[in-house]
Design an enzyme around this catalytic site. Structure first.
Site, PDB file in Angstrom:
ATOM      1  N   GLY A  24      73.311  32.957  41.684  1.00 33.21           N
ATOM      2  CA  GLY A  24      72.519  31.968  40.973  1.00 33.21           C
ATOM      3  C   GLY A  24      71.111  31.859  41.527  1.00 33.21           C
ATOM      4  O   GLY A  24      70.907  31.881  42.737  1.00 33.21           O
ATOM      5  N   ARG A  62      74.951  38.719  39.040  1.00 31.59           N
ATOM      6  CA  ARG A  62      76.242  38.837  39.717  1.00 31.59           C
ATOM      7  C   ARG A  62      76.810  40.191  39.308  1.00 31.59           C
ATOM      8  O   ARG A  62      77.031  40.450  38.135  1.00 31.59           O
ATOM      9  CB  ARG A  62      77.173  37.697  39.313  1.00 31.59           C
ATOM     10  CG  ARG A  62      76.698  36.344  39.832  1.00 31.59           C
ATOM     11  CD  ARG A  62      77.684  35.233  39.468  1.00 31.59           C
ATOM     12  NE  ARG A  62      77.308  33.982  40.098  1.00 31.59           N
ATOM     13  CZ  ARG A  62      76.505  33.073  39.554  1.00 31.59           C
ATOM     14  NH1 ARG A  62      76.005  33.300  38.343  1.00 31.59           N
ATOM     15  NH2 ARG A  62      76.209  31.963  40.178  1.00 31.59           N
ATOM     16  N   ASP A  71      77.671  33.089  49.365  1.00 38.44           N
ATOM     17  CA  ASP A  71      78.827  33.605  50.079  1.00 38.44           C
ATOM     18  C   ASP A  71      79.278  34.967  49.559  1.00 38.44           C
ATOM     19  O   ASP A  71      79.471  35.914  50.332  1.00 38.44           O
ATOM     20  CB  ASP A  71      79.966  32.584  49.960  1.00 38.44           C
ATOM     21  CG  ASP A  71      81.147  32.932  50.834  1.00 38.44           C
ATOM     22  OD1 ASP A  71      81.145  32.555  52.012  1.00 38.44           O
ATOM     23  OD2 ASP A  71      82.087  33.599  50.336  1.00 38.44           O
ATOM     24  N   THR A 102      71.387  28.680  47.611  1.00 40.21           N
ATOM     25  CA  THR A 102      72.237  28.115  46.572  1.00 40.21           C
ATOM     26  C   THR A 102      72.060  26.610  46.551  1.00 40.21           C
ATOM     27  O   THR A 102      72.059  25.966  47.605  1.00 40.21           O
ATOM     28  CB  THR A 102      73.726  28.445  46.788  1.00 40.21           C
ATOM     29  OG1 THR A 102      74.525  27.651  45.890  1.00 40.21           O
ATOM     30  CG2 THR A 102      74.173  28.186  48.214  1.00 40.21           C
ATOM     31  N   ASP A 146      74.168  24.563  45.632  1.00 40.61           N
ATOM     32  CA  ASP A 146      75.435  23.911  45.973  1.00 40.61           C
ATOM     33  C   ASP A 146      75.477  23.484  47.441  1.00 40.61           C
ATOM     34  O   ASP A 146      76.246  22.593  47.810  1.00 40.61           O
ATOM     35  CB  ASP A 146      76.608  24.848  45.700  1.00 40.61           C
ATOM     36  CG  ASP A 146      76.693  25.274  44.246  1.00 40.61           C
ATOM     37  OD1 ASP A 146      76.119  24.570  43.388  1.00 40.61           O
ATOM     38  OD2 ASP A 146      77.311  26.316  43.964  1.00 40.61           O
ATOM     39  N   ASP A 151      76.789  24.996  49.906  1.00 37.31           N
ATOM     40  CA  ASP A 151      78.195  25.133  50.299  1.00 37.31           C
ATOM     41  C   ASP A 151      78.451  26.344  51.187  1.00 37.31           C
ATOM     42  O   ASP A 151      79.589  26.805  51.301  1.00 37.31           O
ATOM     43  CB  ASP A 151      79.080  25.209  49.051  1.00 37.31           C
ATOM     44  CG  ASP A 151      78.764  26.418  48.167  1.00 37.31           C
ATOM     45  OD1 ASP A 151      77.744  27.095  48.402  1.00 37.31           O
ATOM     46  OD2 ASP A 151      79.543  26.684  47.233  1.00 37.31           O
ATOM     47  N   ARG A 207      79.996  23.286  41.853  1.00 40.26           N
ATOM     48  CA  ARG A 207      81.330  23.914  41.860  1.00 40.26           C
ATOM     49  C   ARG A 207      82.326  22.982  42.557  1.00 40.26           C
ATOM     50  O   ARG A 207      82.531  21.863  42.115  1.00 40.26           O
ATOM     51  CB  ARG A 207      81.274  25.297  42.512  1.00 40.26           C
ATOM     52  CG  ARG A 207      80.485  26.298  41.704  1.00 40.26           C
ATOM     53  CD  ARG A 207      80.547  27.685  42.308  1.00 40.26           C
ATOM     54  NE  ARG A 207      79.996  27.753  43.648  1.00 40.26           N
ATOM     55  CZ  ARG A 207      79.880  28.874  44.339  1.00 40.26           C
ATOM     56  NH1 ARG A 207      80.297  30.016  43.818  1.00 40.26           N
ATOM     57  NH2 ARG A 207      79.361  28.867  45.554  1.00 40.26           N
TER      58      ARG A 207
END
Length: 317
Positions: free
Chosen positions: A11, A72, A103, A126, A128, A130, A172
């Site tokens: 992303g 991706r 990741d 990212t 996120d 995360d 997510r």
């Protein structure tokens, strides 16, 4: 002259373009020849690679997304395409890679290094936030500011119409964006995947607030919770007794003019990543925590679920 390439994978985030700009500037300053690899690992496989110049990065620091594209790549999971990617790098004599991604992107890099010995440094990128091992990922500050502006705007109409609004953030299975946005917006309810909840526990309190004159509620929820946003809105109407609407923020959180903080972090991430490669660190991820920037191995970062900051979680309860 050493040849070095950069690509974006997964992303896109606001902050990637400032990173590309500094990548080119750092390269020329240190006698390197910089290359852009377009459209992530797909570009690596298709030889969509070209030398980067100052002209390529002029004016891009203000723009969200990434000038060189991202993707991706399912093909990169196959060994034959990784071999093809290595052959393309050899054509341009590229010995080192800087990769902005998450990741999954880093796990792919690890396999690529083990098979072909291409040195790399990954930059966590990212919204996120995360990725294990780093407290901050590129793009997070811009995303939080986009969410803040959206919540502030929704508050105006919520208070005008005496409504509850359920505002859904991305992330997510990670509730970081929702949690921080809740704490910094003054919303009345926050639901995230990391914390179990029972909506029945809020009914009496919210009804009491309505009885004492509250005109609206804001609920910030992460996309990964057990209930969808529409069902939360239905709960507000059926159980609390207030008209409700849903606002799904979606991909606007990934775009937008990069904040000053993300521009600065892009500069620092790139600086430390490229210095690590020049200093002979062959396989690493540049991470950031309270002690500053530090290099970590793939095993410390990839495939490990990141836990939210306990300090932030205690404010939620």
């Amino acid at each position: 002259m050493l040849h070095i390439g950069i690509l974006c994978s997964g992303g896109d985030v606001s902050g990637m373009n400032p990173a590309l700009k500094h990548f080119v500037e750092f390269s020329y300053k240190h006698g390197l020849k910089p290359y852009f690899i377009y459209d992530g690992y797909e570009g690596l496989i298709d030889d969509n690679i070209s030398e980067a110049t100052y002209a390529d990065v002029a004016g891009i620091i203000t723009k969200g997304g990434t000038k060189i594209g991202s993707a991706r790549s399912k093909r990169f999971m196959e060994k034959k395409y990784r071999t093809q990617a290595k052959q393309n790098l050899d054509l341009h004599d590229i010995k080192m890679l800087v990769v902005l991604g998450g990741d999954g992107s880093f796990r792919g890099l690890d396999i690529f290094y083990k098979e072909h010995g291409v040195k790399f440094c990954g930059i966590p990128s990212t919204i996120d936030n995360d990725i294990n091992g780093t407290e901050y990922c590129l793009g997070v500050d811009t995303a939080l500011n986009v969410i803040r502006n959206a919540i502030d705007s929704v508050r105006d109409t919520a208070s005008s119409f005496k409504r509850a609004f359920v505002i859904e953030t991305m992330g997510r299975d990670c509730g970081y964006l929702a949690l921080v946005s809740h704490l910094t917006s003054g919303s009345e309810l926050c639901l995230i995947p990391e914390v179990a909840y029972n909506l029945d526990n809020y009914v009496d309190e919210f009804q009491t607030q309505l009885h004492h004159g509250r005109r609206y509620f804001l609920a910030v929820v992460a996309e990964g919770i057990k209930d969808d946003s529409a069902s939360i809105a239905t709960w507000f109407e059926d159980k609390v007794g207030i008209e409700a609407r849903v606002t799904v923020l979606g991909h606007i959180q990934r775009g937008g003019n990069p904040t000053s903080y993300d521009r600065l972090m892009a500069y620092k991430f790139v600086n430390y990543a490229m210095k690590a490669l020049l200093d002979g660190v062959n396989e690493s991820i540049i991470c950031y925590d309270k002690n500053g920037f530090n290099l970590k191995s793939i095993d410390e970062v990839a495939g490990i679920k990141k836990e939210l900051d306990p300090e932030l979680l205690q404010f939620l309860v």
